[in-house]
Scaffold this motif. Structure first.
Motif, PDB file in Angstrom:
ATOM      1  N   TRP A 103       0.781  -1.231   0.000  1.00 26.71           N
ATOM      2  CA  TRP A 103       0.000   0.000   0.000  1.00 26.71           C
ATOM      3  C   TRP A 103       0.814   1.284   0.000  1.00 26.71           C
ATOM      4  N   PRO A 104       1.990   1.362   0.625  1.00 27.10           N
ATOM      5  CA  PRO A 104       2.740   2.625   0.537  1.00 27.10           C
ATOM      6  C   PRO A 104       3.167   2.998  -0.884  1.00 27.10           C
ATOM      7  N   ILE A 105       3.255   2.039  -1.773  1.00 28.57           N
ATOM      8  CA  ILE A 105       3.583   2.327  -3.174  1.00 28.57           C
ATOM      9  C   ILE A 105       2.313   2.517  -3.996  1.00 28.57           C
ATOM     10  N   LEU A 106       1.306   1.683  -3.743  1.00 31.34           N
ATOM     11  CA  LEU A 106       0.097   1.723  -4.558  1.00 31.34           C
ATOM     12  C   LEU A 106      -0.727   2.992  -4.329  1.00 31.34           C
ATOM     13  N   ALA A 107      -0.793   3.466  -3.103  1.00 30.28           N
ATOM     14  CA  ALA A 107      -1.630   4.633  -2.800  1.00 30.28           C
ATOM     15  C   ALA A 107      -1.189   5.888  -3.562  1.00 30.28           C
ATOM     16  N   PRO A 108       0.090   6.259  -3.585  1.00 30.25           N
ATOM     17  CA  PRO A 108       0.465   7.446  -4.362  1.00 30.25           C
ATOM     18  C   PRO A 108       0.266   7.270  -5.868  1.00 30.25           C
ATOM     19  N   VAL A 109       0.527   6.081  -6.380  1.00 28.40           N
ATOM     20  CA  VAL A 109       0.334   5.834  -7.814  1.00 28.40           C
ATOM     21  C   VAL A 109      -1.144   5.982  -8.163  1.00 28.40           C
ATOM     22  N   ASP A 110      -2.012   5.408  -7.332  1.00 29.88           N
ATOM     23  CA  ASP A 110      -3.449   5.543  -7.578  1.00 29.88           C
ATOM     24  C   ASP A 110      -3.905   6.984  -7.422  1.00 29.88           C
ATOM     25  N   GLY A 111      -3.358   7.692  -6.455  1.00 27.50           N
ATOM     26  CA  GLY A 111      -3.719   9.089  -6.248  1.00 27.50           C
ATOM     27  C   GLY A 111      -3.362   9.956  -7.444  1.00 27.50           C
ATOM     28  N   VAL A 112      -2.174   9.765  -7.984  1.00 29.99           N
ATOM     29  CA  VAL A 112      -1.755  10.533  -9.163  1.00 29.99           C
ATOM     30  C   VAL A 112      -2.657  10.197 -10.348  1.00 29.99           C
ATOM     31  N   THR A 113      -3.001   8.931 -10.497  1.00 29.87           N
ATOM     32  CA  THR A 113      -3.870   8.521 -11.597  1.00 29.87           C
ATOM     33  C   THR A 113      -5.243   9.165 -11.483  1.00 29.87           C
ATOM     34  N   VAL A 114      -5.800   9.200 -10.281  1.00 29.32           N
ATOM     35  CA  VAL A 114      -7.107   9.817 -10.077  1.00 29.32           C
ATOM     36  C   VAL A 114      -7.043  11.316 -10.370  1.00 29.32           C
ATOM     37  N   VAL A 115      -5.988  11.981  -9.929  1.00 30.87           N
ATOM     38  CA  VAL A 115      -5.853  13.423 -10.179  1.00 30.87           C
ATOM     39  C   VAL A 115      -5.732  13.710 -11.673  1.00 30.87           C
ATOM     40  N   VAL A 116      -4.926  12.943 -12.379  1.00 27.94           N
ATOM     41  CA  VAL A 116      -4.763  13.153 -13.820  1.00 27.94           C
ATOM     42  C   VAL A 116      -6.084  12.899 -14.551  1.00 27.94           C
ATOM     43  N   ALA A 117      -6.797  11.837 -14.176  1.00 26.69           N
ATOM     44  CA  ALA A 117      -8.088  11.553 -14.806  1.00 26.69           C
ATOM     45  C   ALA A 117      -9.096  12.656 -14.505  1.00 26.69           C
ATOM     46  N   ALA A 118      -9.103  13.165 -13.287  1.00 25.30           N
ATOM     47  CA  ALA A 118     -10.031  14.242 -12.926  1.00 25.30           C
ATOM     48  C   ALA A 118      -9.730  15.514 -13.706  1.00 25.30           C
ATOM     49  N   ILE A 119      -8.455  15.837 -13.873  1.00 25.46           N
ATOM     50  CA  ILE A 119      -8.078  17.022 -14.650  1.00 25.46           C
ATOM     51  C   ILE A 119      -8.533  16.863 -16.099  1.00 25.46           C
ATOM     52  N   TYR A 120      -8.345  15.687 -16.668  1.00 25.91           N
ATOM     53  CA  TYR A 120      -8.776  15.451 -18.045  1.00 25.91           C
ATOM     54  C   TYR A 120     -10.296  15.576 -18.169  1.00 25.91           C
ATOM     55  N   ILE A 121     -11.029  14.974 -17.240  1.00 23.68           N
ATOM     56  CA  ILE A 121     -12.488  15.021 -17.291  1.00 23.68           C
ATOM     57  C   ILE A 121     -12.993  16.448 -17.119  1.00 23.68           C
ATOM     58  N   MET A 122     -12.414  17.197 -16.203  1.00 24.73           N
ATOM     59  CA  MET A 122     -12.825  18.592 -16.004  1.00 24.73           C
ATOM     60  C   MET A 122     -12.535  19.420 -17.258  1.00 24.73           C
ATOM     61  N   GLY A 123     -11.410  19.214 -17.874  1.00 24.47           N
ATOM     62  CA  GLY A 123     -11.070  19.932 -19.105  1.00 24.47           C
ATOM     63  C   GLY A 123     -11.993  19.566 -20.244  1.00 24.47           C
ATOM     64  N   ALA A 124     -12.349  18.283 -20.347  1.00 22.45           N
ATOM     65  CA  ALA A 124     -13.250  17.843 -21.401  1.00 22.45           C
ATOM     66  C   ALA A 124     -14.642  18.421 -21.207  1.00 22.45           C
ATOM     67  N   ARG A 125     -15.081  18.512 -19.966  1.00 25.93           N
ATOM     68  CA  ARG A 125     -16.409  19.080 -19.690  1.00 25.93           C
ATOM     69  C   ARG A 125     -16.441  20.569 -19.983  1.00 25.93           C
ATOM     70  N   ARG A 126     -15.369  21.266 -19.710  1.00 29.04           N
ATOM     71  CA  ARG A 126     -15.310  22.705 -19.979  1.00 29.04           C
ATOM     72  C   ARG A 126     -15.342  22.985 -21.481  1.00 29.04           C
ATOM     73  N   ARG A 127     -14.682  22.142 -22.255  1.00 24.36           N
ATOM     74  CA  ARG A 127     -14.648  22.346 -23.702  1.00 24.36           C
ATOM     75  C   ARG A 127     -15.997  22.096 -24.352  1.00 24.36           C
TER      76      ARG A 127
END
Length: 75
Positions: free
Chosen positions: A49-73
């Motif tokens: 978990w100490p390795i998986l949690a940051p990797v998953d967190g970064v993935t969620v943040v990147v996906a959220a940024i993409y989704i927010m940008g797509a919705r704005r466009r």
């Protein structure tokens, strides 16, 4: 066109992270809890978990940024 390529790359990244998680969890826990049939090596076992949690967190943040940008466009 660019948006589709980025979306496909993001989807492939999410699939890669899911595979990374599955492989690490399978290696750590195997067929059962870490103490199941392998108590002799418990001093060498480490939680994934100490390795998986940051990797998953970064993935969620990147996906959220993409989704927010797509919705704005689209608006």
């Amino acid at each position: 066109m660019y948006r589709k390529i980025v979306g496909i790359a993001l989807l492939l990244g999410i699939v890669g992270v899911a595979a990374f998680n599955a492989l690490n969890l399978w290696e750590a826990y195997g067929n059962g809890p870490p103490y199941y049939g392998g108590t002799t090596n418990m001093d060498k076992w480490e939680s994934p978990w100490p390795i998986l949690a940051p990797v998953d967190g970064v993935t969620v943040v990147v996906a959220a940024i993409y989704i927010m940008g797509a919705r704005r466009r689209r608006v």
